[in-house]
Design a protein around this motif. Structure first.
Motif, mmCIF file in Angstrom:
data_model
loop_
_atom_site.group_PDB
_atom_site.id
_atom_site.type_symbol
_atom_site.label_atom_id
_atom_site.label_comp_id
_atom_site.label_asym_id
_atom_site.label_seq_id
_atom_site.Cartn_x
_atom_site.Cartn_y
_atom_site.Cartn_z
ATOM 1 N N ILE A 152 0.872 -1.162 0.000
ATOM 2 C CA ILE A 152 0.000 0.000 0.000
ATOM 3 C C ILE A 152 0.916 1.220 0.000
ATOM 4 O O ILE A 152 1.737 1.385 0.898
ATOM 5 C CB ILE A 152 -0.918 0.043 1.241
ATOM 6 N N VAL A 153 0.794 2.052 -1.033
ATOM 7 C CA VAL A 153 1.662 3.207 -1.190
ATOM 8 C C VAL A 153 0.809 4.461 -1.046
ATOM 9 O O VAL A 153 -0.089 4.710 -1.854
ATOM 10 C CB VAL A 153 2.366 3.197 -2.570
ATOM 11 N N TRP A 154 1.065 5.234 0.008
ATOM 12 C CA TRP A 154 0.354 6.488 0.236
ATOM 13 C C TRP A 154 1.075 7.583 -0.530
ATOM 14 O O TRP A 154 2.282 7.749 -0.381
ATOM 15 C CB TRP A 154 0.305 6.802 1.727
ATOM 16 N N VAL A 155 0.331 8.327 -1.355
ATOM 17 C CA VAL A 155 0.953 9.297 -2.263
ATOM 18 C C VAL A 155 0.346 10.688 -2.065
ATOM 19 O O VAL A 155 -0.740 10.846 -1.517
ATOM 20 C CB VAL A 155 0.782 8.862 -3.736
ATOM 21 N N THR A 156 1.078 11.698 -2.554
ATOM 22 C CA THR A 156 0.577 13.072 -2.536
ATOM 23 C C THR A 156 0.098 13.491 -3.919
ATOM 24 O O THR A 156 -0.795 14.326 -4.022
ATOM 25 C CB THR A 156 1.674 14.048 -2.074
ATOM 26 N N ASP A 157 0.670 12.934 -4.967
ATOM 27 C CA ASP A 157 0.338 13.309 -6.339
ATOM 28 C C ASP A 157 -0.137 12.075 -7.102
ATOM 29 O O ASP A 157 0.646 11.171 -7.382
ATOM 30 C CB ASP A 157 1.566 13.919 -7.015
ATOM 31 N N LEU A 158 -1.422 12.022 -7.423
ATOM 32 C CA LEU A 158 -1.992 10.855 -8.100
ATOM 33 C C LEU A 158 -1.501 10.717 -9.531
ATOM 34 O O LEU A 158 -1.321 9.605 -10.032
ATOM 35 C CB LEU A 158 -3.523 10.936 -8.087
ATOM 36 N N LYS A 159 -1.289 11.832 -10.202
ATOM 37 C CA LYS A 159 -0.832 11.784 -11.591
ATOM 38 C C LYS A 159 0.568 11.174 -11.674
ATOM 39 O O LYS A 159 0.851 10.342 -12.531
ATOM 40 C CB LYS A 159 -0.841 13.186 -12.192
ATOM 41 N N ALA A 160 1.437 11.558 -10.762
ATOM 42 C CA ALA A 160 2.787 10.991 -10.730
ATOM 43 C C ALA A 160 2.750 9.523 -10.332
ATOM 44 O O ALA A 160 3.515 8.706 -10.868
ATOM 45 C CB ALA A 160 3.653 11.784 -9.765
ATOM 46 N N ALA A 161 1.860 9.171 -9.422
ATOM 47 C CA ALA A 161 1.743 7.775 -8.999
ATOM 48 C C ALA A 161 1.285 6.904 -10.149
ATOM 49 O O ALA A 161 1.818 5.813 -10.371
ATOM 50 C CB ALA A 161 0.765 7.670 -7.832
ATOM 51 N N ILE A 182 -5.841 2.447 -7.616
ATOM 52 C CA ILE A 182 -5.435 3.760 -7.115
ATOM 53 C C ILE A 182 -6.683 4.481 -6.628
ATOM 54 O O ILE A 182 -7.632 4.668 -7.382
ATOM 55 C CB ILE A 182 -4.722 4.597 -8.200
ATOM 56 N N SER A 183 -6.687 4.849 -5.355
ATOM 57 C CA SER A 183 -7.816 5.548 -4.762
ATOM 58 C C SER A 183 -7.635 7.048 -4.927
ATOM 59 O O SER A 183 -6.670 7.625 -4.416
ATOM 60 C CB SER A 183 -7.938 5.209 -3.276
ATOM 61 N N LYS A 184 -8.554 7.674 -5.620
ATOM 62 C CA LYS A 184 -8.475 9.122 -5.828
ATOM 63 C C LYS A 184 -8.890 9.888 -4.577
ATOM 64 O O LYS A 184 -8.388 10.969 -4.305
ATOM 65 C CB LYS A 184 -9.361 9.533 -6.998
ATOM 66 N N ARG A 185 -9.796 9.321 -3.826
ATOM 67 C CA ARG A 185 -10.302 10.010 -2.642
ATOM 68 C C ARG A 185 -9.328 9.921 -1.471
ATOM 69 O O ARG A 185 -9.100 10.906 -0.761
ATOM 70 C CB ARG A 185 -11.651 9.422 -2.244
ATOM 71 N N LEU A 186 -8.747 8.748 -1.235
ATOM 72 C CA LEU A 186 -7.873 8.560 -0.080
ATOM 73 C C LEU A 186 -6.388 8.661 -0.416
ATOM 74 O O LEU A 186 -5.545 8.557 0.474
ATOM 75 C CB LEU A 186 -8.153 7.205 0.568
ATOM 76 N N HIS A 187 -6.046 8.833 -1.681
ATOM 77 C CA HIS A 187 -4.668 9.030 -2.138
ATOM 78 C C HIS A 187 -3.733 7.878 -1.751
ATOM 79 O O HIS A 187 -2.711 8.080 -1.092
ATOM 80 C CB HIS A 187 -4.094 10.346 -1.628
ATOM 81 N N TYR A 188 -4.095 6.670 -2.157
ATOM 82 C CA TYR A 188 -3.191 5.538 -1.989
ATOM 83 C C TYR A 188 -3.282 4.647 -3.214
ATOM 84 O O TYR A 188 -4.222 4.715 -3.989
ATOM 85 C CB TYR A 188 -3.493 4.736 -0.715
ATOM 86 N N ALA A 189 -2.270 3.818 -3.388
ATOM 87 C CA ALA A 189 -2.233 2.854 -4.477
ATOM 88 C C ALA A 189 -1.964 1.473 -3.890
ATOM 89 O O ALA A 189 -1.094 1.322 -3.026
ATOM 90 C CB ALA A 189 -1.147 3.210 -5.484
ATOM 91 N N ALA A 190 -2.709 0.489 -4.347
ATOM 92 C CA ALA A 190 -2.478 -0.902 -3.970
ATOM 93 C C ALA A 190 -1.770 -1.570 -5.136
ATOM 94 O O ALA A 190 -2.219 -1.486 -6.279
ATOM 95 C CB ALA A 190 -3.794 -1.600 -3.672
ATOM 96 N N MET A 191 -0.647 -2.192 -4.839
ATOM 97 C CA MET A 191 0.134 -2.792 -5.910
ATOM 98 C C MET A 191 0.771 -4.093 -5.447
ATOM 99 O O MET A 191 0.859 -4.360 -4.250
ATOM 100 C CB MET A 191 1.203 -1.822 -6.417
#
Length: 88
Positions: A9-18, A31-40
């Motif tokens: 689980i990667v918590w991010v600040t910029d969704l476009k970069a993620a 990738i969650s747009k609301r909570l700003h995390y990515a599951a990979m």
């Protein structure tokens, strides 16, 4: 042939970069747009190395391991059978 994978689980600040950069490190599942995390998912043999590389990225706040594969998914049925109670 299935490879051993581990979830991150990667918590991010910029969704476009993620969305653009995380594919280099493993397969992005969600990738969650609301909570700003990515599951990979990444290879289990390279898990620690990948976590260190992800943490160095500018848009990453925190990297967590997913413990989903360690949770018990086989259940035992020790309770009484209530199906006769609900029949007509």
């Amino acid at each position: 042939m299935l490879t051993d994978r581990s979830g991150l689980i990667v918590w991010v600040t910029d969704l476009k970069a993620a969305n653009k950069h995380l594919e280099r490190y493993g397969s992005v599942h969600f990738i969650s747009k609301r909570l700003h995390y990515a599951a990979m998912y990444v290879h289990a043999s390279k898990l620690e190395e990948t976590m260190k590389q992800l943490q160095k990225l500018a848009f990453v706040k925190k990297v967590e391991r997913s413990y989903r594969n360690e949770i018990q998914t086989e259940y035992s049925n020790n309770g009484a059978d209530k199906s006769s109670f609900y029949t007509l």
